[in-house]
Design a protein around this motif. Structure first.
Motif, PDB file in Angstrom:
ATOM      1  N   HIS A  90       1.179  -1.432  -0.228  1.00  0.00           N
ATOM      2  CA  HIS A  90       0.314   0.408  -0.002  1.00  0.00           C
ATOM      3  C   HIS A  90       0.935   1.443  -0.119  1.00  0.00           C
ATOM      4  CE1 HIS A  90      -2.682  -3.548   1.141  1.00  0.00           C
ATOM      5  NE2 HIS A  90      -3.371  -2.406   1.154  1.00  0.00           N
ATOM      6  N   SER A  91       2.129   1.395   1.048  1.00  0.00           N
ATOM      7  CA  SER A  91       2.625   2.663   0.644  1.00  0.00           C
ATOM      8  C   SER A  91       3.345   2.601  -0.628  1.00  0.00           C
ATOM      9  CB  SER A  91       4.293   2.514   1.571  1.00  0.00           C
ATOM     10  OG  SER A  91       4.541   1.381   1.978  1.00  0.00           O
ATOM     11  N   ARG A  92       3.818   1.419  -1.496  1.00  0.00           N
ATOM     12  CA  ARG A  92       4.115   2.231  -2.737  1.00  0.00           C
ATOM     13  C   ARG A  92       3.609   2.792  -3.631  1.00  0.00           C
ATOM     14  NH1 ARG A  92       7.153  -2.576  -1.695  1.00  0.00           N
ATOM     15  NH2 ARG A  92       5.261  -3.883  -2.883  1.00  0.00           N
ATOM     16  N   ARG A  93       2.137   1.752  -3.213  1.00  0.00           N
ATOM     17  CA  ARG A  93       0.857   2.215  -4.306  1.00  0.00           C
ATOM     18  C   ARG A  93       0.443   3.752  -4.070  1.00  0.00           C
ATOM     19  NH1 ARG A  93      -4.825   1.689  -4.272  1.00  0.00           N
ATOM     20  NH2 ARG A  93      -5.337   2.281  -6.238  1.00  0.00           N
ATOM     21  N   LEU A  94       0.819   4.429  -2.455  1.00  0.00           N
ATOM     22  CA  LEU A  94       0.241   5.319  -2.440  1.00  0.00           C
ATOM     23  C   LEU A  94       1.605   6.484  -2.919  1.00  0.00           C
ATOM     24  CD1 LEU A  94      -1.561   7.192  -1.094  1.00  0.00           C
ATOM     25  CD2 LEU A  94      -0.425   6.911   1.304  1.00  0.00           C
ATOM     26  N   LEU A  95       2.637   6.142  -2.997  1.00  0.00           N
ATOM     27  CA  LEU A  95       3.864   6.723  -3.697  1.00  0.00           C
ATOM     28  C   LEU A  95       4.041   6.627  -5.043  1.00  0.00           C
ATOM     29  CD1 LEU A  95       6.304   8.028  -2.766  1.00  0.00           C
ATOM     30  CD2 LEU A  95       7.775   6.331  -2.971  1.00  0.00           C
ATOM     31  N   ARG A  96       3.911   5.613  -5.268  1.00  0.00           N
ATOM     32  CA  ARG A  96       3.212   5.802  -6.446  1.00  0.00           C
ATOM     33  C   ARG A  96       2.187   7.272  -7.242  1.00  0.00           C
ATOM     34  NH1 ARG A  96       0.196   2.948 -10.248  1.00  0.00           N
ATOM     35  NH2 ARG A  96      -0.137   1.497  -8.989  1.00  0.00           N
ATOM     36  N   LEU A  97       0.988   6.969  -6.856  1.00  0.00           N
ATOM     37  CA  LEU A  97      -0.100   7.737  -6.812  1.00  0.00           C
ATOM     38  C   LEU A  97       0.192   9.261  -6.719  1.00  0.00           C
ATOM     39  CD1 LEU A  97      -3.081   4.811  -6.680  1.00  0.00           C
ATOM     40  CD2 LEU A  97      -1.271   5.725  -8.580  1.00  0.00           C
ATOM     41  N   THR A  98       0.616   9.656  -6.086  1.00  0.00           N
ATOM     42  CA  THR A  98       0.683  10.986  -4.903  1.00  0.00           C
ATOM     43  C   THR A  98       1.521  11.459  -4.369  1.00  0.00           C
ATOM     44  OG1 THR A  98       0.569  10.329  -2.680  1.00  0.00           O
ATOM     45  CG2 THR A  98      -1.760  10.386  -3.988  1.00  0.00           C
ATOM     46  N   GLY A  99       2.518  10.986  -4.922  1.00  0.00           N
ATOM     47  CA  GLY A  99       4.159  11.008  -3.807  1.00  0.00           C
ATOM     48  C   GLY A  99       4.476  10.900  -2.491  1.00  0.00           C
ATOM     49  N   ILE A 100       3.483  10.782  -2.011  1.00  0.00           N
ATOM     50  CA  ILE A 100       3.406  10.884  -0.285  1.00  0.00           C
ATOM     51  C   ILE A 100       3.830   9.290  -0.024  1.00  0.00           C
ATOM     52  CG2 ILE A 100       1.248  11.405   1.775  1.00  0.00           C
ATOM     53  CD1 ILE A 100      -0.829  12.097  -0.327  1.00  0.00           C
ATOM     54  N   ASP A 101       4.952   9.409   1.342  1.00  0.00           N
ATOM     55  CA  ASP A 101       5.789   8.624   1.452  1.00  0.00           C
ATOM     56  C   ASP A 101       5.546   8.827   2.883  1.00  0.00           C
ATOM     57  OD1 ASP A 101       7.733   6.521   2.434  1.00  0.00           O
ATOM     58  OD2 ASP A 101       9.013   8.406   2.371  1.00  0.00           O
ATOM     59  N   ALA A 102       4.019   7.481   2.808  1.00  0.00           N
ATOM     60  CA  ALA A 102       3.492   6.894   4.622  1.00  0.00           C
ATOM     61  C   ALA A 102       3.834   5.681   5.001  1.00  0.00           C
ATOM     62  CB  ALA A 102       2.353   7.385   4.537  1.00  0.00           C
ATOM     63  N   GLN A 103       3.430   5.090   5.881  1.00  0.00           N
ATOM     64  CA  GLN A 103       3.803   3.484   6.805  1.00  0.00           C
ATOM     65  C   GLN A 103       3.001   3.499   6.068  1.00  0.00           C
ATOM     66  OE1 GLN A 103       6.340   3.460   9.094  1.00  0.00           O
ATOM     67  NE2 GLN A 103       6.783   4.987   8.654  1.00  0.00           N
ATOM     68  N   GLU A 104       2.750   1.793   6.277  1.00  0.00           N
ATOM     69  CA  GLU A 104       1.993   0.694   5.524  1.00  0.00           C
ATOM     70  C   GLU A 104       0.195   0.832   6.092  1.00  0.00           C
ATOM     71  OE1 GLU A 104       0.798  -2.711   2.949  1.00  0.00           O
ATOM     72  OE2 GLU A 104       2.906  -0.500   3.463  1.00  0.00           O
ATOM     73  N   ASN A 105      -0.146   0.929   7.215  1.00  0.00           N
ATOM     74  CA  ASN A 105      -1.468   1.048   7.486  1.00  0.00           C
ATOM     75  C   ASN A 105      -1.832   2.853   7.021  1.00  0.00           C
ATOM     76  OD1 ASN A 105      -1.500  -1.036   8.440  1.00  0.00           O
ATOM     77  ND2 ASN A 105      -0.769  -0.577  10.690  1.00  0.00           N
ATOM     78  N   GLN A 106      -1.182   3.391   7.516  1.00  0.00           N
ATOM     79  CA  GLN A 106      -1.356   5.100   6.981  1.00  0.00           C
ATOM     80  C   GLN A 106      -1.590   5.031   5.570  1.00  0.00           C
ATOM     81  OE1 GLN A 106       2.224   7.790   8.055  1.00  0.00           O
ATOM     82  NE2 GLN A 106       0.719   7.118  10.291  1.00  0.00           N
ATOM     83  N   ALA A 107      -0.976   4.245   4.827  1.00  0.00           N
ATOM     84  CA  ALA A 107      -1.513   4.382   3.558  1.00  0.00           C
ATOM     85  C   ALA A 107      -2.589   4.061   2.876  1.00  0.00           C
ATOM     86  CB  ALA A 107       0.143   3.703   2.309  1.00  0.00           C
ATOM     87  N   ARG A 108      -3.147   2.140   2.906  1.00  0.00           N
ATOM     88  CA  ARG A 108      -4.171   2.020   2.980  1.00  0.00           C
ATOM     89  C   ARG A 108      -5.174   2.730   3.686  1.00  0.00           C
ATOM     90  NH1 ARG A 108      -2.986  -2.484   6.501  1.00  0.00           N
ATOM     91  NH2 ARG A 108      -2.643  -4.055   5.088  1.00  0.00           N
ATOM     92  N   ARG A 109      -4.789   3.216   4.526  1.00  0.00           N
ATOM     93  CA  ARG A 109      -6.261   4.372   5.002  1.00  0.00           C
ATOM     94  C   ARG A 109      -6.873   5.165   3.701  1.00  0.00           C
ATOM     95  NH1 ARG A 109      -9.475   5.271   9.411  1.00  0.00           N
ATOM     96  NH2 ARG A 109     -11.013   5.952   8.334  1.00  0.00           N
ATOM     97  N   GLU A 162      -5.767   6.752 -13.037  1.00  0.00           N
ATOM     98  CA  GLU A 162      -5.859   6.825 -11.553  1.00  0.00           C
ATOM     99  C   GLU A 162      -4.912   7.711 -11.646  1.00  0.00           C
ATOM    100  OE1 GLU A 162      -4.404   2.772  -9.418  1.00  0.00           O
ATOM    101  OE2 GLU A 162      -3.141   2.766 -10.727  1.00  0.00           O
ATOM    102  N   GLU A 163      -3.983   7.444 -12.135  1.00  0.00           N
ATOM    103  CA  GLU A 163      -2.781   8.742 -11.627  1.00  0.00           C
ATOM    104  C   GLU A 163      -4.237  10.419 -11.450  1.00  0.00           C
ATOM    105  OE1 GLU A 163      -2.616   6.735 -13.633  1.00  0.00           O
ATOM    106  OE2 GLU A 163      -0.625   4.954 -12.610  1.00  0.00           O
ATOM    107  N   ILE A 164      -4.392  10.347 -12.406  1.00  0.00           N
ATOM    108  CA  ILE A 164      -5.502  11.256 -12.685  1.00  0.00           C
ATOM    109  C   ILE A 164      -5.941  11.998 -11.504  1.00  0.00           C
ATOM    110  CG2 ILE A 164      -7.256  13.288 -13.679  1.00  0.00           C
ATOM    111  CD1 ILE A 164      -5.827  11.548 -16.576  1.00  0.00           C
ATOM    112  N   VAL A 165      -7.023  11.208 -10.928  1.00  0.00           N
ATOM    113  CA  VAL A 165      -8.180  10.952  -9.821  1.00  0.00           C
ATOM    114  C   VAL A 165      -7.480  11.345  -8.029  1.00  0.00           C
ATOM    115  CG1 VAL A 165      -9.457   9.460  -9.092  1.00  0.00           C
ATOM    116  CG2 VAL A 165      -9.557   9.235 -10.913  1.00  0.00           C
ATOM    117  N   ALA A 166      -6.062  10.295  -8.447  1.00  0.00           N
ATOM    118  CA  ALA A 166      -4.994  10.526  -7.447  1.00  0.00           C
ATOM    119  C   ALA A 166      -4.705  11.942  -7.573  1.00  0.00           C
ATOM    120  CB  ALA A 166      -4.141  10.267  -7.920  1.00  0.00           C
ATOM    121  N   HIS A 167      -4.099  12.481  -7.978  1.00  0.00           N
ATOM    122  CA  HIS A 167      -3.489  14.074  -7.894  1.00  0.00           C
ATOM    123  C   HIS A 167      -4.908  14.997  -7.751  1.00  0.00           C
ATOM    124  CE1 HIS A 167      -1.380  18.072  -9.792  1.00  0.00           C
ATOM    125  NE2 HIS A 167      -2.462  17.991 -10.070  1.00  0.00           N
ATOM    126  N   GLU A 168      -6.160  14.839  -8.166  1.00  0.00           N
ATOM    127  CA  GLU A 168      -7.109  16.002  -7.399  1.00  0.00           C
ATOM    128  C   GLU A 168      -7.140  15.343  -6.763  1.00  0.00           C
ATOM    129  OE1 GLU A 168     -11.581  15.801  -9.439  1.00  0.00           O
ATOM    130  OE2 GLU A 168     -10.604  15.493 -10.907  1.00  0.00           O
TER     131      GLU A 168
END
Length: 413
Positions: A288-307, A326-332
């Motif tokens: 989850h943290s890798r997906r969040l980082l890839r989509l948003t640039g937010i570097d978070a812990q795993e449970n934080q990223a899942r939420r 999904e990249e467009i939605v994430a940016h928005e």
């Protein structure tokens, strides 16, 4: 200072300005950062240097160099651990007598040793969550072939992760890196963990930091069952009828729910083709943290990223953008949801928690408010209530560096 040697991949010249001619216990208070320290066999101090806080541990040169290299290897393997900065050797006191070498690591911001984490009376569920985090860390280490040799709460740092904890290795003195660990090596690490944790919890109980009716032995046993269930889920071969291949997807989903990603699966069939065996071959944590980082640039812990990802996915559904890239939605979502929440936190409170944890807690607070008021509370209204009723009472978990910037400021740049 003539014989001082600094071993570092990218040495900071500011290291030369530190009073290496003094034993670490005698360093002036003006150099020391007042952060909570765990229990250690060696003298350890947190020190301000340039724009960061470093941890310095006095230890023999041989052990310091070995641990420095081990931490570098663990970093390359993406294992949660402290970052090594340098080894300082050739130290001499003002009387010309040799002093021990020093291992320098970077302070892990927002992290706490277990005794500081439990500075309030420790509830059983809090202790269990910390043990869960340590079990996950131990599984990750063993999957990479790392034998710890001294598993304990004292050798671990904890960071809050969306109501749970994430654990980081902080002491690799006794560690060994192998191609693969034997069952005996893994079981020995587990037994060391069980014994050490029981002793550490008994120490907390003696200091009245653990409720008197809590059984340290029962809690210490928890790491055994938690570790083994994780290990089985990650490594056990599963067999099923060829018509039940949906179970491959179910297995992957279970692994993702545990915080692990599946990079490769080994699937084989019997000679008659009636049964299929599945075994995760290469696994790593941080799906989850890798997906969040890839989509948003937010570097978070795993449970934080899942939420945060759950909120992102909910935003996409609420705005009827399920079929959008999904990249467009994430940016928005970042610009219209995440950043406004973080910016709504007053600047003087931005050292309390890191941005992802603040956002997670705001979502929790909003849910409780909506339940109580039986209406859909707007997000920014929830932020105001959270700041006034919760955040102002939280203690500062960032390392105070004596500057005006904070982790929450980064979203404004």
């Amino acid at each position: 200072m003539a014989g001082l040697q600094i071993t570092a991949a990218a040495p900071d010249p500011a290291l030369l300005d530190l009073p290496w001619e003094l034993p670490l216990e005698e360093w002036p208070a003006s150099r020391i950062a007042a952060l909570p320290r765990g229990i250690s066999r060696h003298v350890v101090r947190f020190v301000r240097m340039s724009d960061q806080v470093i941890a310095i541990k006095e230890i023999s040169e041989h052990v310091a160099r070995r641990e420095y290299q081990m931490l570098r290897m663990l970093g390359r393997l993406d294992v949660p651990s402290v970052h090594p900065v340098a080894v300082i050797s050739g130290r001499e006191g003002r009387d010309g007598e040799p002093l021990e070498a020093a291992l320098v690591t970077r302070h892990l911001q927002f992290s706490l040793p277990y005794r500081a984490l439990f500075s309030q009376v420790l509830r059983p569920d809090t202790a269990t969550r910390a043990i869960d985090a340590l079990a996950v860390l131990l599984v990750r280490l063993h999957l990479t072939g790392f034998y710890w040799g001294d598993v304990s709460l004292s050798n671990t740092l904890f960071r809050r992760d969306a109501g749970a904890f994430a654990a980081y290795l902080v002491d690799a003195e006794t560690g060994e890196l192998h191609q693969e660990l034997s069952t005996g090596q893994r079981e020995y690490d587990l037994e060391v963990a069980r014994v050490n944790i029981a002793g550490e919890l008994m120490d907390l109980q003696a200091g009245e930091l653990l409720e008197i009716d809590v059984d340290p032995l029962s809690i210490s046993e928890h790491i055994m069952s938690r570790y083994r269930s994780l290990w089985v889920e990650l490594t056990e071969t599963e067999s099923f009828e060829s018509g039940d291949r949906w179970r491959v997807a179910a297995r992957i989903e279970r692994l993702n729910d545990l915080g692990f990603d599946v990079d490769e699966l080994s699937i084989s069939t019997d000679l008659d083709g009636t049964r299929v065996s599945i075994q995760p071959k290469v696994v790593d944590a941080g799906h989850h943290s890798r997906r969040l980082l890839r989509l948003t640039g937010i570097d978070a812990q795993e449970n934080q990223a899942r939420r945060l990802l759950n909120d992102l996915d909910g935003y996409g559904a609420a705005t009827d953008q399920q079929n959008e890239d999904e990249e467009i939605v994430a940016h928005e979502w970042v610009s219209s949801v995440f950043e406004p929440v973080v910016r709504a936190v007053p600047r003087d409170l931005r050292r309390k928690l890191e941005p992802a944890e603040v956002f997670h807690e705001v979502l929790e607070h909003r849910w409780f408010m909506s339940e109580q008021q039986r209406r859909d509370v707007p997000l920014l209204e929830a932020v105001g209530a959270y700041v006034a009723g919760v955040l102002v009472h939280r203690r500062d978990e960032a390392a105070f560096l004596g500057q005006d910037t904070s982790p929450l400021d980064s979203v404004e740049s």
